[in-house]
Write an enzyme that holds these catalytic residues in place. Structure first.
Site: not given
Ligand code: UFG
Length: 329
Positions: A118, A142, A146
């Protein structure tokens, strides 16, 4: 029978799309999954062996029975937020689980593994698009698991000649363009399926985790990449291993960043539903900008994403979401 691939976590989101792609490329994907977070109905292209990644004996049994040419290892917990509250499960499943698999592979003389890593290994990245040489400095537990698993692969390569490729995905998005499989987590924490839930009337609003980041609209920037293109990269990486190459890592993303608010607007365009947003405090573990430099995967895997527009990703995801959750609109 053609070549066989053992796919741990093959009943999950990216794992199941990879199984479909493997099958189209002439391989038999054998899924090894305990179905705690995977879905039995996502296993359509080969047999399912139901087992825990920590159960080395059961893994050895599966490796002996199917003698795969390679393993693709997805089985892991993947919620950034949860990882902070449950380090025991994350170290067990993601670190000890990978070790259990490597032990089983070593005993069974299976030499090739593609690992689902990741962009979370990089942590707080710079404003530049991220290259593979960027130092590992995870800000979530997490991401740390990884990064540790990647180190194990390198050590096993050095000591035992295990051939491996680590694929560091940015934000997987979309669903199977033919609508057979898609994204379904329980609980759901990812932005796109949550936005689609709001569009479908299954949730009242979306919480936006912070609008005071250093971006144009103050929300976080991510690099969204179609899950079918990720699946294609796995097959390419595995074939490179089977040709005798070893120990590499590749970033997989589009090379373009989109803010959370841009996603909200794009979902509104695709679904034609107005999304209600609520701004909440930042979420721990979120980096403000994670955008990929995919040039190494382009050059060495000849990987060219087929679905690079956000609209295509959201359109496929929306099609599948409506089917999965019986949405009438
Ligand atoms: N977000 C919101 N509201 C929500 C959910 C997400 O504002 O309800 C924002 C998060 O803060 C982030 C973006 O939307 O800025 C994307 O969030 P996600 O949870 O969809 O994805 P992430 O970027 O956190 O996670 C992804 C992968 C993980 C990995 C990560 C690395 O799903 O497996 O990127 O940052 F680890």
């Amino acid at each position: 029978m053609g070549k066989v691939v053992l796919v741990t976590g093959g009943a999950g989101y990216i794992g199941s799309h990879t199984c479909k792609r493997l099958s189209l490329a002439g391989y038999l994907p054998v899924v090894y999954d305990d179905l705690r977070r995977g879905h039995a109905d996502f296993v359509k292209w080969g047999p399912l062996v139901r087992g825990d990644i920590l159960d080395t004996e059961s893994l050895m049994f599966a490796l002996k029975r199917y003698s795969p040419d390679a393993v693709i290892h997805f089985a892991a917990y993947a919620y950034v937020g949860e990882s902070f509250h449950d380090p025991l499960s994350y170290y067990r499943n993601n670190v000890a689980g990978t070790l259990s698999l490597l032990q089983a592979m070593k005993s069974s003389a299976v030499q090739n593994i593609v690992f689902s890593s990741s962009c979370a290994v990089y942590g707080l990245a710079s404003t530049d698009n991220i290259k593979e040489e960027h130092p590992h400095s995870p800000i979530s537990l997490y991401g740390r698991t990884k990064s540790l698993a990647e180190s194990m692969l390198q050590d096993f390569n050095y000591a035992y000649g295990l051939r491996s490729v680590s694929l560091r995905y940015f934000n997987a998005a979309g669903a199977d363009p033919e609508g057979e499989i898609g994204e379904h987590h329980d609980p759901e924490t990812h932005l796109i399926p949550l936005l689609l839930d709001v569009a479908a009337g299954r949730r009242s609003h979306i919480d936006i985790y912070g609008n005071d980041y250093p971006s144009e609209d103050g929300t976080c920037i991510r690099d969204y990449v179609h899950v079918a293109d990720l699946a294609d990269a796995h097959v390419r990486a595995m074939e490179k291993l089977l040709r005798g190459n070893s120990a590499a890592s590749y970033n997989l993303g589009s090379g373009h960043g989109h803010s959370v608010m841009q996603l909200v607007r794009a979902v509104e365009r695709v679904t034609r539903v107005k999304i209600t947003v609520r701004i909440t405090p930042r979420r721990p573990g979120d980096s403000h900008r994670l955008v990929c430099d995919p040039s190494r995967a382009r050059a060495e895997l000849q990987w060219r994403p087929e679905f690079s527009s956000l609209e295509d990703m959201l359109d496929h995801a929306w099609h599948w979401h409506r089917k999965r959750f019986n949405v009438l609109r």
